[in-house]
Enzyme design. Sequence first.
Site, PDB file in Angstrom:
ATOM      1  N   SER A   8      27.989  14.024   6.498  1.00  0.00           N
ATOM      2  CA  SER A   8      26.112  14.184   7.491  1.00  0.00           C
ATOM      3  C   SER A   8      26.149  13.231   8.232  1.00  0.00           C
ATOM      4  CB  SER A   8      26.370  15.104   7.125  1.00  0.00           C
ATOM      5  OG  SER A   8      25.255  15.260   5.686  1.00  0.00           O
ATOM      6  N   LYS A  31      28.327  16.487   0.507  1.00  0.00           N
ATOM      7  CA  LYS A  31      27.827  16.233  -1.156  1.00  0.00           C
ATOM      8  C   LYS A  31      26.787  16.446  -1.817  1.00  0.00           C
ATOM      9  CE  LYS A  31      29.348  11.457  -3.524  1.00  0.00           C
ATOM     10  NZ  LYS A  31      29.539  10.716  -3.909  1.00  0.00           N
ATOM     11  N   ASN A  38      23.072   7.697   4.073  1.00  0.00           N
ATOM     12  CA  ASN A  38      21.873   6.287   4.118  1.00  0.00           C
ATOM     13  C   ASN A  38      20.973   7.021   5.671  1.00  0.00           C
ATOM     14  OD1 ASN A  38      23.523   5.004   1.729  1.00  0.00           O
ATOM     15  ND2 ASN A  38      24.113   3.557   2.790  1.00  0.00           N
ATOM     16  N   SER A  39      22.379   7.264   6.876  1.00  0.00           N
ATOM     17  CA  SER A  39      21.742   7.250   7.882  1.00  0.00           C
ATOM     18  C   SER A  39      20.103   8.371   7.565  1.00  0.00           C
ATOM     19  CB  SER A  39      22.535   8.378   8.019  1.00  0.00           C
ATOM     20  OG  SER A  39      23.862   7.545   8.487  1.00  0.00           O
ATOM     21  N   ALA A  42      17.910   5.513   7.180  1.00  0.00           N
ATOM     22  CA  ALA A  42      17.692   4.202   8.008  1.00  0.00           C
ATOM     23  C   ALA A  42      16.447   4.038   8.681  1.00  0.00           C
ATOM     24  CB  ALA A  42      18.609   4.213   8.512  1.00  0.00           C
ATOM     25  N   GLY A  44      14.966   0.307  10.277  1.00  0.00           N
ATOM     26  CA  GLY A  44      15.017  -0.264  11.734  1.00  0.00           C
ATOM     27  C   GLY A  44      14.757  -0.056  12.665  1.00  0.00           C
ATOM     28  N   ARG A 261      19.888 -12.122   7.129  1.00  0.00           N
ATOM     29  CA  ARG A 261      20.030 -11.888   6.101  1.00  0.00           C
ATOM     30  C   ARG A 261      20.298 -11.776   4.782  1.00  0.00           C
ATOM     31  NH1 ARG A 261      20.741  -4.951   6.676  1.00  0.00           N
ATOM     32  NH2 ARG A 261      19.037  -5.125   7.361  1.00  0.00           N
ATOM     33  N   LEU A 357      24.580   1.399  12.726  1.00  0.00           N
ATOM     34  CA  LEU A 357      24.053   3.040  13.452  1.00  0.00           C
ATOM     35  C   LEU A 357      24.696   2.282  14.290  1.00  0.00           C
ATOM     36  CD1 LEU A 357      20.003   3.478  12.294  1.00  0.00           C
ATOM     37  CD2 LEU A 357      22.968   4.152  11.421  1.00  0.00           C
TER      38      LEU A 357
HETATM   39  C1  LIG Z   1      17.755   1.859   3.271  1.00  0.00           C
HETATM   40  C2  LIG Z   1      18.558   1.778   4.454  1.00  0.00           C
HETATM   41  C3  LIG Z   1      18.056   1.721   5.386  1.00  0.00           C
HETATM   42  C4  LIG Z   1      18.812   1.563   6.721  1.00  0.00           C
HETATM   43  N1  LIG Z   1      18.449   1.022   7.657  1.00  0.00           N
HETATM   44  C5  LIG Z   1      19.592   0.618   8.782  1.00  0.00           C
HETATM   45  C6  LIG Z   1      18.585   0.406  10.184  1.00  0.00           C
HETATM   46  O1  LIG Z   1      17.629  -0.038  10.299  1.00  0.00           O
HETATM   47  N2  LIG Z   1      20.388   0.322  11.373  1.00  0.00           N
HETATM   48  C7  LIG Z   1      20.922   0.253  10.445  1.00  0.00           C
HETATM   49  O2  LIG Z   1      21.570  -0.381  11.640  1.00  0.00           O
HETATM   50  N3  LIG Z   1      21.615   1.001  10.060  1.00  0.00           N
HETATM   51  C8  LIG Z   1      20.698   0.938   8.732  1.00  0.00           C
HETATM   52  N4  LIG Z   1      21.229   0.963   7.708  1.00  0.00           N
HETATM   53  C9  LIG Z   1      22.479   1.444   7.295  1.00  0.00           C
HETATM   54  C10 LIG Z   1      22.927   2.159   7.995  1.00  0.00           C
HETATM   55  O3  LIG Z   1      22.166   3.237   7.274  1.00  0.00           O
HETATM   56  C11 LIG Z   1      24.503   2.942   7.497  1.00  0.00           C
HETATM   57  O4  LIG Z   1      25.116   2.233   7.386  1.00  0.00           O
HETATM   58  C12 LIG Z   1      24.664   3.972   8.067  1.00  0.00           C
HETATM   59  O5  LIG Z   1      23.593   4.805   7.828  1.00  0.00           O
HETATM   60  C13 LIG Z   1      25.471   4.721   7.526  1.00  0.00           C
HETATM   61  O6  LIG Z   1      26.214   5.873   8.780  1.00  0.00           O
HETATM   62  P1  LIG Z   1      27.945   6.724   7.507  1.00  0.00           P
HETATM   63  O7  LIG Z   1      27.314   8.376   8.984  1.00  0.00           O
HETATM   64  O8  LIG Z   1      28.331   6.452   8.069  1.00  0.00           O
HETATM   65  O9  LIG Z   1      27.029   7.601   5.746  1.00  0.00           O
HETATM   66  P2  LIG Z   1      25.814   7.789   5.509  1.00  0.00           P
HETATM   67  O10 LIG Z   1      24.916   8.168   6.480  1.00  0.00           O
HETATM   68  O11 LIG Z   1      25.839   7.012   4.620  1.00  0.00           O
HETATM   69  O12 LIG Z   1      26.698   9.266   5.250  1.00  0.00           O
HETATM   70  C14 LIG Z   1      27.741  10.118   4.581  1.00  0.00           C
HETATM   71  C15 LIG Z   1      27.691  10.658   4.231  1.00  0.00           C
HETATM   72  O13 LIG Z   1      29.019  11.086   3.356  1.00  0.00           O
HETATM   73  C16 LIG Z   1      28.820  12.402   2.344  1.00  0.00           C
HETATM   74  N5  LIG Z   1      29.714  11.723   1.114  1.00  0.00           N
HETATM   75  C17 LIG Z   1      29.909  10.726   1.148  1.00  0.00           C
HETATM   76  N6  LIG Z   1      31.003  10.884  -0.297  1.00  0.00           N
HETATM   77  C18 LIG Z   1      31.323  12.410  -0.575  1.00  0.00           C
HETATM   78  C19 LIG Z   1      32.326  13.564  -0.922  1.00  0.00           C
HETATM   79  N7  LIG Z   1      33.239  12.539  -1.814  1.00  0.00           N
HETATM   80  N8  LIG Z   1      32.208  13.945  -0.505  1.00  0.00           N
HETATM   81  C20 LIG Z   1      31.368  14.900   0.680  1.00  0.00           C
HETATM   82  N9  LIG Z   1      30.628  13.922   1.391  1.00  0.00           N
HETATM   83  C21 LIG Z   1      30.694  12.736   1.096  1.00  0.00           C
HETATM   84  C22 LIG Z   1      27.170  12.415   2.244  1.00  0.00           C
HETATM   85  O14 LIG Z   1      26.939  13.097   1.310  1.00  0.00           O
HETATM   86  C23 LIG Z   1      26.596  11.850   3.267  1.00  0.00           C
HETATM   87  O15 LIG Z   1      26.531  13.494   4.112  1.00  0.00           O
HETATM   88  C24 LIG Z   1      19.996   1.327   6.221  1.00  0.00           C
HETATM   89  C25 LIG Z   1      20.859   1.933   5.125  1.00  0.00           C
HETATM   90  C26 LIG Z   1      19.739   1.601   3.719  1.00  0.00           C
HETATM   91  C27 LIG Z   1      20.342   2.466   2.577  1.00  0.00           C
END
Ligand SMILES: Cc1cc2nc3c(=O)[nH]c(=O)nc-3n(C[C@H](O)[C@H](O)[C@H](O)COP(=O)(O)OP(=O)(O)OC[C@H]3O[C@@H](n4cnc5c(N)ncnc54)[C@H](O)[C@@H]3O)c2cc1C
Length: 475
Positions: A8, A31, A38-39, A42, A44, A261, A357
């Site tokens: 999510s 989960k 992470n989203s 986020a 920046g 970075r 993002l």
């Molecule tokens: C502190 C921080 C700041 C950031 N700032 C930026 C920014 O400003 N700009 C930018 O571009 N990027 C930024 N990033 C990186 C960016 O946030 C992430 O790359 C991006 O949000 C990833 O999104 P996603 O949807 O792929 O996964 P996520 O947002 O990580 O979501 C993963 C989802 O999968 C679920 N999940 C995982 N494993 C399982 C499982 N086994 N069973 C069920 N559910 C599961 C989790 O519960 C979660 O809901 C930042 C990251 C961090 C940590």
Amino acid sequence: MDVVIVGSGISGLFCAYKLSKFTKNILVISKGSINLSNSYWAQGGIAVAIGSKDSLEFHYRDTIKAGDGLCDEERVKKFVHVGKEVVLELINEGAPFDRDNDEIGLSIEGGHSVARIIHSGGIQTGKNLTNYLIQSLKEVNFLENTKLLGLIVKNNRVYGVILQRDNEIFRIYSKFVVLATGGASGLYLRTTNPYTATGDAMFIAYKSGLTLENLEFIQFHPTVFFAPDNSRILISEAIRGDGAILLNEKGERFIDEKETRDKVSRAIVLQNKVYLYAGNIDKGLILEKYSYLYNLLKFYGYDLTKDKIPIKPSAHYFIGGIKSNLDGTTEIKNLYTIGEVSSTRIHGANRLASNSLLECLVMAKLCAMDISKKLKRVKLREIYYNENIESYVVSHEERELLDRYCFIIRDGDNLKRALKKIKNENLIKYIFEFALRREESRGVHYRIDFPNKDDKFLCYFQVKRGEITLEKKKT
Ligand SMILES: Cc1cc2nc3c(=O)[nH]c(=O)nc-3n(C[C@H](O)[C@H](O)[C@H](O)COP(=O)(O)OP(=O)(O)OC[C@H]3O[C@@H](n4cnc5c(N)ncnc54)[C@H](O)[C@@H]3O)c2cc1C
């Protein structure tokens, strides 16, 4: 179910949002709670070439330059193009991005040649966008605190998922499965990621037959404040874009703060202690744009407008992952991976800040488009056979090895020594295997024993069913 989306974060939610125009028969699983991702954390913002001084070509060039030789150029072209389209759609639909007068506000971050980062609520972009998407998804079903345990795969086609909620294990059949489960930087002990980001779903996909690649490329965030209670506060790159500087313990600057970075992180670990100083920036700007960060740091006794804040680098972004195309399609039919869990080769050997993002949005849109075209053709089928649910075992000792020997500066002898101690087949094992094989320094991967780039390594290390191979980069 038509579509089960595991995850999510912004990629999962945006995919559900786009798909909900074609079907309401969607289930989103997370989960932890829906906004633990992470989203949500986020800060920046999102990189996108919408400014009057910007162009798709500039965004493309900056992405390629950061990627240090390993970006897939064709995909990057498509990425910046679809990225602009998707962000303009979101703006037109009313997504809450910050404005400067009437225009969408743009800021600059390390590695970008022009201002192209859009924000929401200052540095609360992830939180605001997540909440916006959740609100727009009233008709979609959510299942929180539910863990993916396995994929139902037969003859190279996915039929559904095996899930665990409390002590109950159950299956859900679906026409399509989308893994949007994020990265694995939470395997490190020094990390900016939530505890959920351990790559268990990535490993499940691998055990079902998908290829993992580029696992040696982990991006470290240079400026993380470690609070006495062990909370980690990421000090957004944007503040360095606004003029904050880095000082060593002698009070000297030692790096151009607007560098990418990897360079900033490496320069920091070669110093004894490093501080971020924002006292040179207009106080009004800090209080307006960084109020969230200001208040957090104030809680721990630091005044961002005048104090030097001690910082350390931490594991932040997982560049590698499951090999997939930009629309999320994988080697298994009807199984998609989108967002940080995927390796699309857009980031090459180093992700340009705030491109992740955008990658989530681009992949989610393309994935939803692909599924929508196939939705009517694919029939739901329930198949029965005994799947082996592989447990994903990662010990605390293995995580310590990552922090000690596979951090920002690596060397062959230590990598070998650490590998001998890894008992389980898990992601950590393959991170070490790939880092050892890549006998060069490129992007975020720095080997002190091989400090230069070597064209022989213009390739992607991969593992499939236990066999490690390399694929040459197309020239
Ligand atoms: C502190 C921080 C700041 C950031 N700032 C930026 C920014 O400003 N700009 C930018 O571009 N990027 C930024 N990033 C990186 C960016 O946030 C992430 O790359 C991006 O949000 C990833 O999104 P996603 O949807 O792929 O996964 P996520 O947002 O990580 O979501 C993963 C989802 O999968 C679920 N999940 C995982 N494993 C399982 C499982 N086994 N069973 C069920 N559910 C599961 C989790 O519960 C979660 O809901 C930042 C990251 C961090 C940590």
